[in-house]
Design a protein around this motif. Structure first.
Motif, PDB file in Angstrom:
ATOM      1  N   ARG A  32       0.828  -1.212   0.000  1.00 28.87           N
ATOM      2  CA  ARG A  32       0.000   0.000   0.000  1.00 28.87           C
ATOM      3  C   ARG A  32       0.863   1.263   0.000  1.00 28.87           C
ATOM      4  NH1 ARG A  32      -4.301  -0.069   4.524  1.00 28.87           N
ATOM      5  NH2 ARG A  32      -5.001   1.741   3.354  1.00 28.87           N
ATOM      6  N   GLU A  98      -3.302   7.206  -0.691  1.00 31.52           N
ATOM      7  CA  GLU A  98      -3.862   6.374  -1.763  1.00 31.52           C
ATOM      8  C   GLU A  98      -4.851   7.149  -2.619  1.00 31.52           C
ATOM      9  OE1 GLU A  98      -5.258   3.131   0.683  1.00 31.52           O
ATOM     10  OE2 GLU A  98      -3.514   1.903   0.142  1.00 31.52           O
ATOM     11  N   ASN A  99      -5.466   8.193  -2.045  1.00 29.87           N
ATOM     12  CA  ASN A  99      -6.408   9.036  -2.791  1.00 29.87           C
ATOM     13  C   ASN A  99      -5.747  10.305  -3.314  1.00 29.87           C
ATOM     14  OD1 ASN A  99      -8.656   7.324  -2.423  1.00 29.87           O
ATOM     15  ND2 ASN A  99      -8.906   8.100  -0.339  1.00 29.87           N
ATOM     16  N   SER A 100      -4.416  10.344  -3.263  1.00 28.15           N
ATOM     17  CA  SER A 100      -3.616  11.492  -3.738  1.00 28.15           C
ATOM     18  C   SER A 100      -3.990  12.796  -3.038  1.00 28.15           C
ATOM     19  CB  SER A 100      -3.770  11.662  -5.256  1.00 28.15           C
ATOM     20  OG  SER A 100      -3.377  10.498  -5.928  1.00 28.15           O
TER      21      SER A 100
END
Length: 137
Positions: A32, A98-100
């Motif tokens: 991740r 992870e969602n920038s």
């Protein structure tokens, strides 16, 4: 006698499965973090963490030489708990990454956690190897 051989084989298979499952789970956690650090990028861990790791490695070395499997496994549980705690603490920052949408502070926290997790995973693998080696003897 045959029952003992079957039991030994099942025990060995379970040990390898558990070791594989643990490593697979940890690799999924580390995966991740992909893209967080650039190629060849180093992250210097805090001195207090490194001194704790030095103490853990020293303790593990002593336990390996003493053959106290229960104490080694207890140390392994302690490290697993530490890894779990790190993963839980960093979860919000990891979700943002992870969602920038991670801030610079969150990225710094993630880098530190990533390097710590990798370090702890190496120690955990050493413990697992020690426990498996002694069971095979």
């Amino acid at each position: 006698m045959e029952a003992m051989i079957v039991y030994w084989c099942l025990d060995r298979m379970l040990q390898h499965y558990c070791k594989f499952a643990f490593l697979q789970n940890q690799m999924e956690v580390l995966k991740r973090f992909e893209g967080l650090m650039g190629p060849g990028e180093k992250y210097a861990l805090p001195e207090i963490f490194m001194s704790e790791m030095l103490e853990l490695n020293s303790q593990l070395f002593e336990l390996e030489n003493s053959g106290d499997e229960a104490a080694v496994l207890q140390l392994g549980s302690r490290i697993s708990g530490w890894m779990q705690h790190l993963a839980e603490d960093v979860e919000p920052a990891l979700a943002a990454f992870e969602n920038s949408r991670a801030s610079q502070g969150q990225i710094t926290l993630l880098k530190e956690c990533f390097v710590k997790l990798k370090y702890l995973l190496r120690i955990q693998q050493r413990i697992s190897t020690f426990a498996t080696r002694d069971k095979a003897s």
